[in-house]
Design a protein around this motif. Structure first.
Motif, PDB file in Angstrom:
ATOM      1  N   PRO A 113       0.749  -1.103  -0.215  1.00 18.39           N
ATOM      2  CA  PRO A 113      -0.083  -0.029  -0.110  1.00 18.39           C
ATOM      3  C   PRO A 113       0.932   1.236  -0.083  1.00 18.39           C
ATOM      4  N   GLY A 114       0.057   2.350  -0.550  1.00 21.87           N
ATOM      5  CA  GLY A 114       0.834   3.766  -0.476  1.00 21.87           C
ATOM      6  C   GLY A 114       0.012   4.425   0.368  1.00 21.87           C
ATOM      7  N   LEU A 115       0.829   4.830   1.736  1.00 22.62           N
ATOM      8  CA  LEU A 115       0.304   5.207   2.976  1.00 22.62           C
ATOM      9  C   LEU A 115       0.722   6.540   3.308  1.00 22.62           C
ATOM     10  N   GLN A 116       1.448   7.289   2.692  1.00 20.05           N
ATOM     11  CA  GLN A 116       2.100   8.575   2.864  1.00 20.05           C
ATOM     12  C   GLN A 116       2.560   9.231   1.822  1.00 20.05           C
ATOM     13  N   ALA A 117       2.308  10.759   1.883  1.00 14.24           N
ATOM     14  CA  ALA A 117       3.057  11.682   0.982  1.00 14.24           C
ATOM     15  C   ALA A 117       4.023  12.513   1.505  1.00 14.24           C
ATOM     16  N   LEU A 118       4.471  12.185   2.729  1.00 18.36           N
ATOM     17  CA  LEU A 118       5.419  13.058   3.280  1.00 18.36           C
ATOM     18  C   LEU A 118       6.834  13.067   2.716  1.00 18.36           C
ATOM     19  N   ASP A 119       7.335  11.950   2.852  1.00 18.01           N
ATOM     20  CA  ASP A 119       8.540  11.273   2.521  1.00 18.01           C
ATOM     21  C   ASP A 119       8.954  10.615   1.405  1.00 18.01           C
ATOM     22  N   LEU A 213      -6.236  10.323   3.548  1.00 18.48           N
ATOM     23  CA  LEU A 213      -5.331   9.941   2.577  1.00 18.48           C
ATOM     24  C   LEU A 213      -3.874   9.687   3.067  1.00 18.48           C
ATOM     25  N   CYS A 214      -3.275  10.220   4.139  1.00 17.23           N
ATOM     26  CA  CYS A 214      -1.831  10.057   4.628  1.00 17.23           C
ATOM     27  C   CYS A 214      -2.186   9.043   5.744  1.00 17.23           C
ATOM     28  N   LEU A 215      -2.404   7.923   5.752  1.00 17.49           N
ATOM     29  CA  LEU A 215      -2.887   6.758   6.794  1.00 17.49           C
ATOM     30  C   LEU A 215      -2.041   6.949   7.702  1.00 17.49           C
ATOM     31  N   LEU A 216      -0.795   6.950   7.629  1.00 16.41           N
ATOM     32  CA  LEU A 216       0.350   6.957   8.720  1.00 16.41           C
ATOM     33  C   LEU A 216       0.093   8.331   9.728  1.00 16.41           C
ATOM     34  N   LEU A 217      -0.607   9.037   9.494  1.00 19.52           N
ATOM     35  CA  LEU A 217      -0.743  10.413  10.362  1.00 19.52           C
ATOM     36  C   LEU A 217      -2.074   9.940  11.187  1.00 19.52           C
ATOM     37  N   ALA A 218      -2.549   9.071  11.233  1.00 19.55           N
ATOM     38  CA  ALA A 218      -3.929   8.919  12.244  1.00 19.55           C
ATOM     39  C   ALA A 218      -3.430   9.006  13.575  1.00 19.55           C
ATOM     40  N   GLU A 219      -4.165   9.438  14.236  1.00 21.26           N
ATOM     41  CA  GLU A 219      -3.808   9.179  16.033  1.00 21.26           C
ATOM     42  C   GLU A 219      -4.037   8.150  16.329  1.00 21.26           C
TER      43      GLU A 219
END
Length: 297
Positions: A113-119, A213-219
């Motif tokens: 999966p693609g889970l982030q657009a930060l890095d 959209l950026c699932l890794l940023l969920a609390e």
């Protein structure tokens, strides 16, 4: 490449755009004796975020509210997707976590999966940036097409100048090369120093930091409510580290994770397990491991 579908006579499995993933859906349905419902959602760039997410969410909710029509056990519904579909499947799963008016999802299956657009400079992006079927630049291009309907500012995204310093510091605990096991850095990795922050670029891509959209940023409070998960990663894939980072996030929050890593796998290999007479053993192994997971629930 792919996306989510749902269902299973005893379970439910979401996979992807109807035509591109028909063979996979049929294989999963047959081998796991499941009902599989594939969601044909709207595509970018004509339909920008959150169109695809909303389509997958609405289809899933409709399925769950009409579960008796499909002959599916409401306690055995799985959401599944690969690539962009892995993003959508994870977003749907996170959105439905804690919903008391719907059956609780039994599991989620996320295939590279693609889970982030930060890095876009994580070790897997550096190591596999030029490896087919998904190049580093193509990954950033697809994110921007989905987000804005165009690929403007792609270079700034790749350089990391779209992230405010305070946001970078805040999310470093979740999206960081430090959270990638050292054994995945041996093929070569050089820490990346982000370019100077550009506020005008951030304004254009600010929605890319939304947890849907950026699932890794969920609390953490949300992540800890997620169901049992299966994550498949491939060594030769720019998205490998997205899966590794999410695996850690889930485990850190007490979610049971089954992780399967294809040492000889590349992005898209599951779809190519039997493609026009060409067979990739890694794809077949990964697909069969998914079947084993489903049958074991």
């Amino acid at each position: 490449m792919g996306l989510p579908a749902q269902a299973h006579g005893a379970k439910a499995t979401p996979l992807a755009q109807a035509h591109s993933h028909e063979n996979i859906c049929r294989y999963i349905a047959r081998e796991s004796e499941s009902v599989v419902v594939s969601v044909g959602y709207r595509l970018a760039p004509e339909h920008k975020y959150p169109a695809a997410y909303e389509d997958c969410l609405n289809a899933t909710i409709h399925f769950m509210k009409n579960i008796e029509h499909y002959g599916v056990d409401p306690a055995r519904i799985i959401v599944c997707g690969d690539n962009a579909g892995g993003n959508l499947a994870a977003a749907v799963t996170q959105t439905l976590a804690g919903r008391s008016d719907l059956p609780r999802l039994r599991a989620q299956i996320l295939i590279y999966p693609g889970l982030q657009a930060l890095d876009f400079n994580l070790p897997s992006y550096q190591q596999n940036g030029g490896v087919p079927l998904l190049f580093r630049e193509r990954a950033a291009f697809c994110v921007l097409q989905y987000l804005n309907g165009n690929a403007l500012h792609m270079q700034e995204i790749l350089e990391g100048s779209h992230i405010p310093p305070d946001m970078r510091l805040k999310y470093r605990k979740w999206v960081s090369p430090d959270n990638i096991p050292e054994k995945f850095k041996v093929r070569g990795y050089k820490p990346h120093k982000p370019h100077e922050f550009k506020g005008e670029v951030f304004e254009k891509v600010t929605r890319s930091f939304e947890p849907n959209l950026c699932l890794l940023l969920a609390e953490d409070a949300l992540v800890e409510q997620l169901p049992e998960s299966f994550i498949l990663t491939c060594e030769y894939d720019v998205l490998r580290d997205d899966g590794l980072l999410y695996k850690k996030r889930l485990e850190d929050n007490g979610v049971r994770v089954t992780w399967y890593h294809l040492e000889d796998g590349f992005h898209g290999v599951i779809s190519l397990y039997d493609f026009c007479g060409i067979s990739f053993p890694a794809g077949k192994r990964g697909l069969d491991r998914i079947i084993t997971f489903i049958k074991g629930l």
